[in-house]
Scaffold this motif. Structure first.
Motif, PDB file in Angstrom:
ATOM      1  N   GLY A  74      -0.460 -31.894 -21.917  1.00 42.46           N
ATOM      2  CA  GLY A  74      -0.143 -32.678 -22.960  1.00 42.46           C
ATOM      3  C   GLY A  74       0.602 -32.147 -24.064  1.00 42.46           C
ATOM      4  O   GLY A  74       0.979 -32.949 -25.154  1.00 42.46           O
ATOM      5  N   TYR A  82      -4.272 -42.255 -10.845  1.00 40.34           N
ATOM      6  CA  TYR A  82      -5.200 -43.250 -11.759  1.00 40.34           C
ATOM      7  C   TYR A  82      -3.857 -44.549 -12.232  1.00 40.34           C
ATOM      8  O   TYR A  82      -4.428 -45.596 -12.283  1.00 40.34           O
ATOM      9  N   GLU A 108      -3.902 -37.877 -12.216  1.00 45.97           N
ATOM     10  CA  GLU A 108      -3.505 -38.770 -13.203  1.00 45.97           C
ATOM     11  C   GLU A 108      -2.321 -39.680 -12.620  1.00 45.97           C
ATOM     12  O   GLU A 108      -2.324 -40.935 -12.700  1.00 45.97           O
ATOM     13  N   ASN A 122     -10.990 -43.437 -12.623  1.00 52.14           N
ATOM     14  CA  ASN A 122     -11.419 -42.899 -13.894  1.00 52.14           C
ATOM     15  C   ASN A 122     -10.009 -41.791 -14.320  1.00 52.14           C
ATOM     16  O   ASN A 122      -9.754 -41.139 -13.201  1.00 52.14           O
ATOM     17  N   LYS A 123      -9.781 -41.996 -15.372  1.00 54.98           N
ATOM     18  CA  LYS A 123      -8.729 -40.971 -15.873  1.00 54.98           C
ATOM     19  C   LYS A 123      -9.202 -39.657 -16.157  1.00 54.98           C
ATOM     20  O   LYS A 123     -10.249 -39.382 -16.667  1.00 54.98           O
ATOM     21  N   PRO A 124      -8.519 -38.605 -15.616  1.00 52.85           N
ATOM     22  CA  PRO A 124      -8.878 -37.173 -15.605  1.00 52.85           C
ATOM     23  C   PRO A 124      -8.906 -36.758 -17.106  1.00 52.85           C
ATOM     24  O   PRO A 124      -8.106 -36.739 -17.799  1.00 52.85           O
ATOM     25  N   LYS A 125     -10.013 -36.010 -17.208  1.00 54.90           N
ATOM     26  CA  LYS A 125     -10.175 -35.173 -18.426  1.00 54.90           C
ATOM     27  C   LYS A 125     -10.355 -33.697 -18.234  1.00 54.90           C
ATOM     28  O   LYS A 125     -10.987 -33.437 -17.194  1.00 54.90           O
ATOM     29  N   ILE A 126      -9.990 -32.987 -18.981  1.00 52.89           N
ATOM     30  CA  ILE A 126     -10.023 -31.088 -18.717  1.00 52.89           C
ATOM     31  C   ILE A 126     -10.999 -30.867 -19.904  1.00 52.89           C
ATOM     32  O   ILE A 126     -10.756 -30.992 -20.960  1.00 52.89           O
ATOM     33  N   ASN A 127     -11.949 -29.855 -19.315  1.00 55.71           N
ATOM     34  CA  ASN A 127     -12.907 -29.197 -20.138  1.00 55.71           C
ATOM     35  C   ASN A 127     -12.282 -27.861 -20.292  1.00 55.71           C
ATOM     36  O   ASN A 127     -12.467 -27.146 -19.317  1.00 55.71           O
ATOM     37  N   TYR A 168      -4.524 -31.895 -11.883  1.00 55.32           N
ATOM     38  CA  TYR A 168      -4.730 -32.836 -12.953  1.00 55.32           C
ATOM     39  C   TYR A 168      -3.605 -33.816 -12.892  1.00 55.32           C
ATOM     40  O   TYR A 168      -3.726 -34.965 -13.142  1.00 55.32           O
TER      41      TYR A 168
END
Length: 469
Positions: free
Chosen positions: A195, A70, A67, A77-82, A63
Protein backbone atom coordinates in the motif's frame (compact mmCIF):
# COMPACT_ATOMS: atom_id res chain seq x y z
CA UNK A 1 41.77 -15.47 31.80
CA UNK A 2 42.03 -16.86 28.28
CA UNK A 3 40.48 -20.10 27.10
CA UNK A 4 42.57 -21.83 24.44
CA UNK A 5 41.14 -23.99 21.65
CA UNK A 6 43.27 -25.92 19.16
CA UNK A 7 41.76 -26.94 15.83
CA UNK A 8 42.65 -27.92 12.29
CA UNK A 9 40.33 -25.37 10.61
CA UNK A 10 38.67 -22.22 11.87
CA UNK A 11 35.92 -20.53 9.86
CA UNK A 12 35.07 -16.89 10.58
CA UNK A 13 31.42 -16.07 9.86
CA UNK A 14 28.39 -18.39 9.75
CA UNK A 15 26.49 -17.10 6.71
CA UNK A 16 25.90 -19.37 3.70
CA UNK A 17 29.63 -19.25 2.91
CA UNK A 18 30.77 -19.87 6.48
CA UNK A 19 28.44 -22.67 7.53
CA UNK A 20 28.86 -24.42 4.16
CA UNK A 21 32.65 -24.30 4.59
CA UNK A 22 32.50 -25.53 8.19
CA UNK A 23 30.10 -28.37 7.41
CA UNK A 24 32.09 -29.48 4.33
CA UNK A 25 35.34 -29.44 6.34
CA UNK A 26 33.71 -31.58 9.02
CA UNK A 27 32.33 -34.03 6.45
CA UNK A 28 35.88 -34.42 5.14
CA UNK A 29 37.08 -35.34 8.63
CA UNK A 30 38.71 -32.02 9.51
CA UNK A 31 38.38 -30.78 13.10
CA UNK A 32 36.52 -27.45 12.67
CA UNK A 33 35.61 -24.41 14.75
CA UNK A 34 33.03 -21.88 13.52
CA UNK A 35 33.19 -18.29 14.82
CA UNK A 36 30.05 -16.13 14.73
CA UNK A 37 29.85 -12.58 16.07
CA UNK A 38 26.04 -12.50 16.38
CA UNK A 39 23.73 -14.68 18.47
CA UNK A 40 22.37 -16.77 15.58
CA UNK A 41 23.93 -18.75 12.77
CA UNK A 42 23.03 -17.99 9.16
CA UNK A 43 24.53 -14.53 8.66
CA UNK A 44 22.82 -11.68 6.82
CA UNK A 45 21.18 -14.02 4.30
CA UNK A 46 19.15 -16.01 6.80
CA UNK A 47 18.56 -13.47 9.56
CA UNK A 48 18.12 -10.10 7.85
CA UNK A 49 18.40 -10.72 4.10
CA UNK A 50 17.46 -13.43 1.61
CA UNK A 51 15.12 -15.56 3.71
CA UNK A 52 13.04 -12.84 5.44
CA UNK A 53 12.80 -10.79 2.24
CA UNK A 54 11.64 -13.76 0.16
CA UNK A 55 9.17 -14.73 2.90
CA UNK A 56 7.60 -11.27 2.82
CA UNK A 57 7.73 -11.04 -0.98
CA UNK A 58 5.91 -14.37 -1.21
CA UNK A 59 3.13 -13.07 1.05
CA UNK A 60 3.00 -9.82 -0.95
CA UNK A 61 2.59 -11.83 -4.18
CA UNK A 62 -0.26 -13.89 -2.71
CA UNK A 63 -1.87 -10.70 -1.42
CA UNK A 64 -1.74 -9.05 -4.87
CA UNK A 65 -3.06 -12.21 -6.55
CA UNK A 66 -6.01 -12.30 -4.15
CA UNK A 67 -6.64 -8.60 -4.73
CA UNK A 68 -6.63 -9.23 -8.50
CA UNK A 69 -9.26 -11.98 -8.26
CA UNK A 70 -11.33 -9.86 -5.87
CA UNK A 71 -11.36 -7.03 -8.41
CA UNK A 72 -12.44 -9.53 -11.10
CA UNK A 73 -15.37 -10.58 -8.94
CA UNK A 74 -14.08 -14.15 -8.53
CA UNK A 75 -13.25 -13.73 -4.83
CA UNK A 76 -15.86 -12.12 -2.59
CA UNK A 77 -13.75 -10.96 0.34
CA UNK A 78 -11.14 -8.26 -0.11
CA UNK A 79 -7.86 -9.51 1.42
CA UNK A 80 -6.48 -7.85 4.54
CA UNK A 81 -3.09 -8.36 6.16
CA UNK A 82 -2.46 -8.81 9.87
CA UNK A 83 1.07 -7.40 10.02
CA UNK A 84 1.67 -8.54 13.61
CA UNK A 85 1.02 -12.16 12.62
CA UNK A 86 3.07 -11.69 9.44
CA UNK A 87 6.08 -10.46 11.44
CA UNK A 88 5.80 -13.49 13.73
CA UNK A 89 5.44 -15.76 10.70
CA UNK A 90 8.70 -14.38 9.31
CA UNK A 91 10.47 -14.78 12.68
CA UNK A 92 9.33 -18.38 13.01
CA UNK A 93 10.65 -19.25 9.55
CA UNK A 94 14.05 -17.79 10.48
CA UNK A 95 14.02 -19.66 13.81
CA UNK A 96 13.20 -22.92 12.07
CA UNK A 97 16.20 -22.60 9.75
CA UNK A 98 18.39 -21.38 12.65
CA UNK A 99 17.45 -24.53 14.55
CA UNK A 100 18.32 -26.66 11.53
CA UNK A 101 21.78 -25.09 11.21
CA UNK A 102 22.52 -25.53 14.91
CA UNK A 103 21.40 -29.14 14.70
CA UNK A 104 23.64 -29.83 11.70
CA UNK A 105 26.60 -28.17 13.42
CA UNK A 106 26.02 -30.31 16.53
CA UNK A 107 25.64 -33.55 14.55
CA UNK A 108 28.79 -32.76 12.59
CA UNK A 109 30.76 -31.93 15.75
CA UNK A 110 31.47 -28.41 14.53
CA UNK A 111 32.28 -26.32 17.58
CA UNK A 112 30.61 -22.89 17.56
CA UNK A 113 32.34 -19.98 19.28
CA UNK A 114 30.29 -16.80 19.58
CA UNK A 115 32.12 -13.50 19.58
CA UNK A 116 34.18 -11.09 17.49
CA UNK A 117 37.39 -12.51 16.09
CA UNK A 118 40.62 -10.80 15.13
CA UNK A 119 43.96 -12.22 14.00
CA UNK A 120 46.89 -12.39 16.39
CA UNK A 121 49.08 -14.01 13.75
CA UNK A 122 48.64 -16.38 10.79
CA UNK A 123 47.89 -19.31 13.11
CA UNK A 124 45.94 -17.68 15.95
CA UNK A 125 42.72 -15.73 16.43
CA UNK A 126 41.47 -13.92 19.53
CA UNK A 127 37.70 -14.04 20.02
CA UNK A 128 36.06 -11.52 22.34
CA UNK A 129 32.71 -12.57 23.82
CA UNK A 130 31.63 -9.85 26.25
CA UNK A 131 34.53 -9.91 28.73
CA UNK A 132 35.65 -13.42 27.87
CA UNK A 133 38.73 -14.01 25.75
CA UNK A 134 39.13 -17.15 23.68
CA UNK A 135 42.32 -17.88 21.79
CA UNK A 136 41.94 -20.26 18.85
CA UNK A 137 45.05 -21.84 17.38
CA UNK A 138 44.55 -23.28 13.90
CA UNK A 139 46.38 -24.74 10.93
CA UNK A 140 43.98 -23.33 8.32
CA UNK A 141 41.50 -20.45 8.34
CA UNK A 142 38.58 -19.60 6.06
CA UNK A 143 37.36 -15.99 6.19
CA UNK A 144 33.64 -15.66 5.43
CA UNK A 145 32.51 -12.53 7.25
CA UNK A 146 30.35 -11.15 4.42
CA UNK A 147 29.61 -7.49 3.78
CA UNK A 148 27.80 -4.45 5.21
CA UNK A 149 25.31 -1.95 3.83
CA UNK A 150 26.72 1.32 2.47
CA UNK A 151 25.30 4.36 4.25
CA UNK A 152 24.50 7.75 2.78
CA UNK A 153 26.69 10.74 3.62
CA UNK A 154 23.66 12.61 5.02
CA UNK A 155 23.53 12.75 8.81
CA UNK A 156 19.79 12.23 9.21
CA UNK A 157 18.23 9.98 11.84
CA UNK A 158 15.58 7.34 11.24
CA UNK A 159 16.46 6.41 7.66
CA UNK A 160 16.10 2.67 7.08
CA UNK A 161 18.54 0.26 5.52
CA UNK A 162 17.35 -3.08 4.11
CA UNK A 163 17.60 -4.71 7.55
CA UNK A 164 15.33 -2.06 9.06
CA UNK A 165 12.91 -2.34 6.14
CA UNK A 166 12.47 -6.08 6.67
CA UNK A 167 11.34 -5.50 10.26
CA UNK A 168 8.09 -4.21 8.72
CA UNK A 169 7.46 -1.84 11.62
CA UNK A 170 4.96 0.15 9.59
CA UNK A 171 3.71 0.67 6.05
CA UNK A 172 4.42 4.33 5.21
CA UNK A 173 2.02 6.20 2.96
CA UNK A 174 4.94 7.53 0.92
CA UNK A 175 8.34 5.89 0.64
CA UNK A 176 11.57 6.82 -1.11
CA UNK A 177 14.04 4.07 -1.97
CA UNK A 178 17.51 5.31 -2.80
CA UNK A 179 19.17 2.77 -5.08
CA UNK A 180 17.65 0.90 -8.01
CA UNK A 181 19.58 -2.35 -7.71
CA UNK A 182 18.06 -5.75 -7.00
CA UNK A 183 17.51 -5.12 -3.28
CA UNK A 184 16.00 -1.70 -3.89
CA UNK A 185 13.59 -3.10 -6.48
CA UNK A 186 12.59 -5.92 -4.14
CA UNK A 187 11.87 -3.48 -1.32
CA UNK A 188 9.86 -1.34 -3.76
CA UNK A 189 7.85 -4.41 -4.74
CA UNK A 190 7.21 -5.34 -1.12
CA UNK A 191 6.07 -1.96 0.16
CA UNK A 192 4.10 -0.98 -2.94
CA UNK A 193 2.22 -4.29 -2.68
CA UNK A 194 1.30 -3.45 0.91
CA UNK A 195 0.00 0.00 0.00
CA UNK A 196 2.91 2.47 0.04
CA UNK A 197 3.35 5.01 -2.74
CA UNK A 198 6.96 4.26 -3.72
CA UNK A 199 9.57 6.22 -5.67
CA UNK A 200 12.90 4.58 -6.55
CA UNK A 201 15.77 6.97 -7.28
CA UNK A 202 19.07 5.91 -8.80
CA UNK A 203 21.95 8.01 -10.14
CA UNK A 204 22.88 5.51 -12.87
CA UNK A 205 21.74 5.89 -16.47
CA UNK A 206 20.22 2.43 -16.80
CA UNK A 207 18.18 0.16 -14.59
CA UNK A 208 19.84 -3.25 -14.11
CA UNK A 209 22.68 -2.53 -16.57
CA UNK A 210 23.76 -6.20 -16.53
CA UNK A 211 20.47 -7.20 -18.19
CA UNK A 212 19.64 -6.69 -21.90
CA UNK A 213 17.84 -3.41 -22.59
CA UNK A 214 14.85 -5.04 -24.29
CA UNK A 215 14.18 -7.17 -21.20
CA UNK A 216 14.60 -4.18 -18.89
CA UNK A 217 12.26 -2.13 -21.07
CA UNK A 218 9.59 -4.83 -20.77
CA UNK A 219 10.21 -5.14 -17.04
CA UNK A 220 9.81 -1.38 -16.54
CA UNK A 221 6.58 -1.37 -18.52
CA UNK A 222 5.12 -4.07 -16.28
CA UNK A 223 6.18 -2.59 -12.93
CA UNK A 224 5.32 1.06 -13.72
CA UNK A 225 1.85 0.45 -12.30
CA UNK A 226 3.41 -0.60 -9.00
CA UNK A 227 6.01 2.10 -8.32
CA UNK A 228 8.00 4.91 -9.97
CA UNK A 229 11.64 4.65 -11.05
CA UNK A 230 13.80 7.72 -11.68
CA UNK A 231 17.24 7.11 -13.20
CA UNK A 232 19.97 9.74 -13.66
CA UNK A 233 18.75 11.39 -10.46
CA UNK A 234 20.80 12.58 -7.49
CA UNK A 235 19.92 13.38 -3.89
CA UNK A 236 21.20 16.85 -3.01
CA UNK A 237 19.93 17.00 0.55
CA UNK A 238 17.66 15.30 3.08
CA UNK A 239 16.09 17.13 5.99
CA UNK A 240 13.81 15.68 8.62
CA UNK A 241 10.69 17.65 9.63
CA UNK A 242 7.33 17.02 11.26
CA UNK A 243 5.90 15.65 7.98
CA UNK A 244 8.71 13.16 7.40
CA UNK A 245 11.71 13.78 5.17
CA UNK A 246 12.16 16.73 2.82
CA UNK A 247 14.29 15.47 -0.06
CA UNK A 248 15.88 17.78 -2.63
CA UNK A 249 16.55 15.87 -5.86
CA UNK A 250 18.13 16.79 -9.18
CA UNK A 251 17.69 14.97 -12.50
CA UNK A 252 20.09 14.80 -15.46
CA UNK A 253 18.58 17.99 -16.89
CA UNK A 254 19.67 19.84 -13.73
CA UNK A 255 16.03 20.34 -12.70
CA UNK A 256 15.73 20.41 -8.93
CA UNK A 257 12.66 19.38 -6.96
CA UNK A 258 11.62 19.06 -3.33
CA UNK A 259 9.54 16.06 -2.30
CA UNK A 260 8.21 14.89 1.05
CA UNK A 261 8.36 11.22 2.06
CA UNK A 262 7.17 9.58 5.25
CA UNK A 263 10.11 7.16 5.19
CA UNK A 264 13.32 6.45 3.27
CA UNK A 265 15.13 3.18 2.56
CA UNK A 266 18.79 3.33 1.53
CA UNK A 267 19.90 0.51 -0.74
CA UNK A 268 22.99 1.71 -2.59
CA UNK A 269 25.11 -1.41 -2.27
CA UNK A 270 27.33 -3.26 0.16
CA UNK A 271 31.02 -3.14 1.03
CA UNK A 272 33.58 -5.55 2.57
CA UNK A 273 34.25 -4.81 6.22
CA UNK A 274 37.64 -6.28 7.11
CA UNK A 275 39.00 -3.82 9.67
CA UNK A 276 37.61 -5.76 12.66
CA UNK A 277 39.67 -8.81 11.66
CA UNK A 278 42.97 -6.93 11.95
CA UNK A 279 44.15 -8.64 8.78
CA UNK A 280 47.13 -6.30 8.63
CA UNK A 281 48.54 -8.43 11.45
CA UNK A 282 49.05 -11.24 8.94
CA UNK A 283 49.65 -9.25 5.75
CA UNK A 284 46.61 -10.27 3.71
CA UNK A 285 46.43 -8.29 0.46
CA UNK A 286 43.25 -6.40 -0.51
CA UNK A 287 42.36 -5.14 -3.97
CA UNK A 288 41.66 -1.47 -4.75
CA UNK A 289 38.00 -1.88 -3.68
CA UNK A 290 38.85 -3.39 -0.30
CA UNK A 291 38.02 -7.01 -1.17
CA UNK A 292 40.40 -9.81 -0.17
CA UNK A 293 42.41 -11.07 -3.13
CA UNK A 294 42.23 -14.83 -3.70
CA UNK A 295 43.17 -17.31 -6.42
CA UNK A 296 40.88 -19.93 -7.98
CA UNK A 297 41.50 -22.21 -5.02
CA UNK A 298 40.13 -19.41 -2.77
CA UNK A 299 43.56 -19.04 -1.15
CA UNK A 300 44.85 -15.61 -0.12
CA UNK A 301 48.47 -14.52 -0.40
CA UNK A 302 48.96 -16.08 3.05
CA UNK A 303 49.24 -19.77 2.23
CA UNK A 304 47.07 -21.17 5.06
CA UNK A 305 44.37 -18.47 4.93
CA UNK A 306 41.38 -18.72 2.56
CA UNK A 307 38.53 -16.29 1.87
CA UNK A 308 35.08 -16.83 0.33
CA UNK A 309 31.76 -15.08 -0.34
CA UNK A 310 31.07 -11.36 -0.33
CA UNK A 311 34.46 -10.57 1.18
CA UNK A 312 36.23 -11.59 -2.06
CA UNK A 313 34.08 -9.48 -4.39
CA UNK A 314 31.14 -9.44 -6.75
CA UNK A 315 28.74 -10.93 -7.42
CA UNK A 316 27.69 -10.83 -3.78
CA UNK A 317 25.39 -13.83 -3.97
CA UNK A 318 24.80 -16.62 -1.46
CA UNK A 319 24.91 -19.38 -4.08
CA UNK A 320 28.30 -18.21 -5.31
CA UNK A 321 29.56 -18.12 -1.73
CA UNK A 322 28.38 -21.66 -0.98
CA UNK A 323 30.20 -23.08 -4.00
CA UNK A 324 33.37 -21.21 -3.02
CA UNK A 325 33.00 -22.69 0.48
CA UNK A 326 33.12 -26.23 -0.88
CA UNK A 327 36.21 -25.41 -2.95
CA UNK A 328 38.10 -23.94 0.03
CA UNK A 329 37.25 -26.91 2.26
CA UNK A 330 38.21 -29.44 -0.39
CA UNK A 331 41.51 -27.70 -1.19
CA UNK A 332 42.40 -27.68 2.52
CA UNK A 333 41.61 -31.40 2.61
CA UNK A 334 44.03 -31.94 -0.26
CA UNK A 335 41.85 -32.10 -3.36
CA UNK A 336 43.03 -30.33 -6.52
CA UNK A 337 39.80 -28.36 -6.97
CA UNK A 338 39.25 -24.76 -8.06
CA UNK A 339 36.43 -22.26 -8.49
CA UNK A 340 35.90 -21.56 -12.19
CA UNK A 341 32.18 -21.50 -13.09
CA UNK A 342 31.13 -20.63 -16.62
CA UNK A 343 28.12 -18.71 -15.33
CA UNK A 344 26.56 -17.52 -12.06
CA UNK A 345 22.77 -16.95 -12.17
CA UNK A 346 21.12 -13.79 -10.82
CA UNK A 347 17.50 -13.11 -9.83
CA UNK A 348 15.48 -10.08 -8.79
CA UNK A 349 12.53 -11.40 -6.77
CA UNK A 350 10.24 -8.63 -7.88
CA UNK A 351 6.70 -9.05 -9.25
CA UNK A 352 7.26 -10.24 -11.92
CA UNK A 353 10.65 -11.78 -11.27
CA UNK A 354 13.50 -11.07 -13.66
CA UNK A 355 16.33 -13.57 -13.92
CA UNK A 356 19.45 -13.78 -16.06
CA UNK A 357 22.51 -15.94 -16.57
CA UNK A 358 25.50 -16.05 -18.91
CA UNK A 359 26.25 -13.47 -21.57
CA UNK A 360 23.95 -10.62 -22.52
CA UNK A 361 23.99 -9.07 -25.99
CA UNK A 362 26.57 -6.49 -24.99
CA UNK A 363 28.91 -9.21 -23.66
CA UNK A 364 28.53 -11.17 -26.90
CA UNK A 365 29.36 -8.08 -28.98
CA UNK A 366 32.38 -7.25 -26.82
CA UNK A 367 33.64 -10.81 -27.29
CA UNK A 368 33.14 -10.62 -31.08
CA UNK A 369 30.71 -13.54 -31.01
CA UNK A 370 28.47 -14.08 -34.03
CA UNK A 371 25.27 -14.44 -32.02
CA UNK A 372 21.53 -14.69 -32.54
CA UNK A 373 18.69 -13.91 -30.13
CA UNK A 374 15.49 -15.91 -29.79
CA UNK A 375 12.49 -14.48 -27.89
CA UNK A 376 9.33 -16.26 -26.81
CA UNK A 377 6.50 -14.05 -25.47
CA UNK A 378 4.49 -15.59 -22.65
CA UNK A 379 1.26 -14.38 -24.25
CA UNK A 380 1.69 -17.47 -26.44
CA UNK A 381 2.12 -19.77 -23.41
CA UNK A 382 -0.97 -21.68 -22.33
CA UNK A 383 0.31 -22.02 -18.76
CA UNK A 384 1.07 -18.30 -18.51
CA UNK A 385 -2.37 -17.36 -19.84
CA UNK A 386 -4.09 -19.82 -17.48
CA UNK A 387 -2.26 -18.41 -14.45
CA UNK A 388 -2.69 -14.72 -15.36
CA UNK A 389 1.04 -14.26 -15.96
CA UNK A 390 1.14 -13.71 -19.72
CA UNK A 391 3.16 -10.49 -19.26
CA UNK A 392 6.44 -12.32 -19.51
CA UNK A 393 9.23 -13.25 -21.89
CA UNK A 394 11.90 -15.93 -22.30
CA UNK A 395 15.08 -14.95 -24.13
CA UNK A 396 17.98 -17.14 -25.22
CA UNK A 397 21.23 -16.09 -26.89
CA UNK A 398 23.07 -18.53 -29.18
CA UNK A 399 26.47 -18.56 -30.82
CA UNK A 400 25.53 -18.90 -34.52
CA UNK A 401 28.87 -20.48 -35.43
CA UNK A 402 28.43 -23.38 -32.99
CA UNK A 403 24.67 -23.23 -32.21
CA UNK A 404 25.63 -23.34 -28.51
CA UNK A 405 23.65 -21.42 -25.93
CA UNK A 406 25.70 -18.66 -24.28
CA UNK A 407 23.13 -16.69 -22.28
CA UNK A 408 19.53 -16.26 -21.32
CA UNK A 409 17.07 -14.16 -19.34
CA UNK A 410 13.47 -14.56 -18.25
CA UNK A 411 10.79 -12.14 -17.05
CA UNK A 412 7.68 -13.52 -15.41
CA UNK A 413 6.25 -15.55 -12.57
CA UNK A 414 8.87 -17.81 -10.93
CA UNK A 415 11.41 -16.93 -13.62
CA UNK A 416 14.17 -17.71 -11.12
CA UNK A 417 13.08 -21.35 -11.13
CA UNK A 418 13.22 -21.44 -14.95
CA UNK A 419 16.81 -20.23 -14.92
CA UNK A 420 18.14 -23.61 -13.77
CA UNK A 421 17.75 -25.28 -17.17
CA UNK A 422 19.46 -22.39 -18.93
CA UNK A 423 22.35 -22.39 -16.44
CA UNK A 424 22.87 -26.13 -16.79
CA UNK A 425 22.66 -25.91 -20.59
CA UNK A 426 25.43 -23.30 -20.69
CA UNK A 427 27.64 -25.23 -18.23
CA UNK A 428 27.13 -28.45 -20.25
CA UNK A 429 27.86 -26.73 -23.57
CA UNK A 430 24.43 -27.57 -25.00
CA UNK A 431 23.50 -26.47 -28.48
CA UNK A 432 20.04 -25.30 -29.55
CA UNK A 433 19.03 -28.78 -30.74
CA UNK A 434 19.81 -30.30 -27.33
CA UNK A 435 17.26 -27.95 -25.78
CA UNK A 436 14.76 -28.04 -28.63
CA UNK A 437 14.69 -31.85 -28.84
CA UNK A 438 14.33 -32.27 -25.06
CA UNK A 439 10.63 -32.88 -24.41
CA UNK A 440 9.27 -30.21 -22.06
CA UNK A 441 6.05 -30.86 -20.15
CA UNK A 442 2.94 -29.02 -21.32
CA UNK A 443 1.49 -26.75 -20.08
CA UNK A 444 4.36 -25.37 -18.02
CA UNK A 445 6.33 -22.15 -17.85
CA UNK A 446 9.64 -23.97 -18.33
CA UNK A 447 8.23 -25.16 -21.65
CA UNK A 448 8.96 -21.64 -22.94
CA UNK A 449 12.69 -22.47 -22.86
CA UNK A 450 12.21 -25.33 -25.31
CA UNK A 451 9.93 -23.17 -27.46
CA UNK A 452 12.51 -20.37 -27.53
CA UNK A 453 15.10 -22.87 -28.77
CA UNK A 454 12.54 -23.94 -31.41
CA UNK A 455 12.47 -20.35 -32.65
CA UNK A 456 16.24 -20.42 -33.15
CA UNK A 457 16.21 -23.83 -34.88
CA UNK A 458 13.29 -22.79 -37.09
CA UNK A 459 10.95 -25.52 -35.85
CA UNK A 460 8.50 -23.43 -33.81
CA UNK A 461 4.79 -24.18 -34.31
CA UNK A 462 3.32 -22.27 -31.35
CA UNK A 463 4.12 -19.00 -33.12
CA UNK A 464 4.47 -18.01 -36.77
CA UNK A 465 7.73 -19.51 -38.00
CA UNK A 466 9.67 -16.64 -39.59
CA UNK A 467 12.52 -18.97 -40.62
CA UNK A 468 10.13 -21.23 -42.54
CA UNK A 469 9.53 -18.33 -44.89
Amino acid sequence: MKKIINTKVVVIGSGPAGYSAAFRCSDLGLNTVLIERYENLGGVCLNVGCIPSKTLLHVAKIYKDNEYFYNKGIFFNKPKINFKILRNWKKNIIKKINFGLNNMAKNRNVKIVYGKGSFINKNSILVMNNKKKIKINFKYCIIAIGSKSINLPFNVSGIWNSTDALKLKKIPKSLLIIGGGVVGLEMATLYSSFGSMVDVIDNSKYLLPMVDKDMVFMFRNIIKKQFNIFNCTNILSIKKNNLGYLVNIENNKKIKQDKIYENIIVSVGRYPETSSLKIKNIGIILNKNGFIKVNKKMRTNVDNIYAIGDIVGVPMLAHKAMHQAHIAAEVIYGKDHYFDPKVIPSIAYTNPEIAWVGMNEKDAKNNNINFEVALFPWKASGRAIATCTSCGMTKLIFDKDTNKIIGGSVIGKNSGELLSEISLAIEMGCDAEDISLTIHAHPTLYETIGLTADIFTGTITDLLNEKAK
